[in-house]
Design a protein around this motif. Structure first.
Motif, PDB file in Angstrom:
ATOM      1  N   HIS A 196       1.444   1.606  -1.899  1.00  0.00           N
ATOM      2  CA  HIS A 196       1.535   3.049  -1.596  1.00  0.00           C
ATOM      3  C   HIS A 196       1.701   3.808  -2.909  1.00  0.00           C
ATOM      4  O   HIS A 196       2.813   4.179  -3.292  1.00  0.00           O
ATOM      5  N   ASP A 202       3.015  -4.024  -1.250  1.00  0.00           N
ATOM      6  CA  ASP A 202       3.631  -2.996  -0.411  1.00  0.00           C
ATOM      7  C   ASP A 202       4.566  -2.107  -1.238  1.00  0.00           C
ATOM      8  O   ASP A 202       5.473  -1.485  -0.696  1.00  0.00           O
ATOM      9  N   HIS A 236      -0.789  -6.244   8.149  1.00  0.00           N
ATOM     10  CA  HIS A 236      -0.103  -6.336   6.860  1.00  0.00           C
ATOM     11  C   HIS A 236       1.330  -6.844   7.036  1.00  0.00           C
ATOM     12  O   HIS A 236       1.975  -6.567   8.042  1.00  0.00           O
ATOM     13  N   HIS A 295      -2.463  -3.928  -0.530  1.00  0.00           N
ATOM     14  CA  HIS A 295      -1.641  -2.988   0.243  1.00  0.00           C
ATOM     15  C   HIS A 295      -0.498  -2.469  -0.628  1.00  0.00           C
ATOM     16  O   HIS A 295       0.471  -3.167  -0.905  1.00  0.00           O
ATOM     17  N   GLU A 310      -2.168   3.415   6.394  1.00  0.00           N
ATOM     18  CA  GLU A 310      -1.523   2.412   7.194  1.00  0.00           C
ATOM     19  C   GLU A 310      -1.201   3.007   8.548  1.00  0.00           C
ATOM     20  O   GLU A 310      -0.554   4.056   8.622  1.00  0.00           O
TER      21      GLU A 310
HETATM   22 ZN   LIG Z   1       2.938  -0.369   3.678  1.00  0.00          ZN
END
Ligand SMILES: [Zn+2]
Length: 264
Positions: free
Chosen positions: A16, A209, A161, A14, A103
């Protein structure tokens, strides 16, 4: 024979990569991932623009970057006219390369747009049903509500998550076969460490994350990089009283199973 730590295959389930904080630094991040043994990154989108750029990144870095596309609850208030429909159309068109819908979710700290959050989340869950893809869920302050809602959808898989609380919801999630991810806070947060202690290891994945920043040691607000995964795996091994390579191998297997991806 135990595996050399350098040979471990690590997973960032996970991140971005299309976030503006990473703009202009993707090659460095990919180099950092490779150098630190991270062999798969699941990049999660937030809105239509990041859906498009996550698809491009997955194309640019095949067999390393995989896309999870969806609309994040933080973005529902700034969706442009037609953006939700265009995102759904894009995701449907690229369903063969997309590995999850994410997400997506609900955030209790954004109560002002609650109805819109619910509407978008429902559409994303229906999309996941139609495309037969698993979902990656943000559930800040809404874990119980989401766990109660999900049985009315036929979902391939559910990943909660940065699962943070409550502990009783963790056992519900485990009983239902859901997966969770934890990241750098596993090294310093007593709450997250308690969750790691209780989690069923076959339903667990690691994440950064990124570009979310971590202010505690050893991260000290540095730019979040895939190499932080190594710290997370070491913390999980310590909590679970297992070898680091055993943890890494299990997570490598879990990733392939959950996202239906064959890694080499
Ligand atoms: Zn996230």
């Amino acid at each position: 024979m135990t595996m050399l730590l350098e040979e471990m295959k690590l997973i960032d389930a996970h991140v971005h990569l299309s976030d503006l904080d990473y703009a202009g630094h993707i090659d460095e991040l990919i180099a950092d991932a490779k150098a630190s043994g991270v062999t798969a990154l699941m990049t999660n989108s937030m809105d239509l623009a990041t859906c498009q750029s996550d698809l491009q990144l997955a194309e640019k870095y095949p067999c390393l970057v995989y896309p999870a596309l969806g609309i994040h609850p933080w973005n529902v208030n700034v969706l442009k006219e037609g953006e939700l429909e265009q995102a759904i159309e894009l995701i449907s068109r690229y369903k063969s390369v997309i590995k999850a819908i994410g997400e997506i979710g609900l955030d209790a700290t954004y109560e002002t747009v609650w109805e819109k959050q619910m509407m978008v989340f429902d559409k994303m869950l229906h999309l996941a049903e139609t495309l037969e893809l698993p979902v990656i869920i943000h559930s800040r302050g809404t874990t119980d509500k989401i766990i109660d809602m999900l049985p009315s959808y036929r979902l391939k898989g559910v990943l909660l998550h940065w699962f943070s609380y409550p502990l009783v919801a963790l056992s519900k999630a485990m009983d239902k076969g859901y997966f969770i991810t934890e990241g750098p806070p596993a090294t310093y947060s007593s709450g997250i460490r308690e969750i790691v202690e209780k989690v069923t290891l076959t339903q667990f994945l690691t994440e950064t994350d990124g570009p979310v920043k971590y202010y505690k040691r050893p991260f000290c607000a540095q730019v979040t990089k895939p190499s932080f995964i190594r710290n997370v795996v070491e913390a999980v091994a310590e909590i679970k009283k297992m070898q680091v390579d055993e943890i890494a191998e299990q997570i490598f297997a879990n990733f392939q199973l959950f996202f239906n991806i064959k890694l080499s």
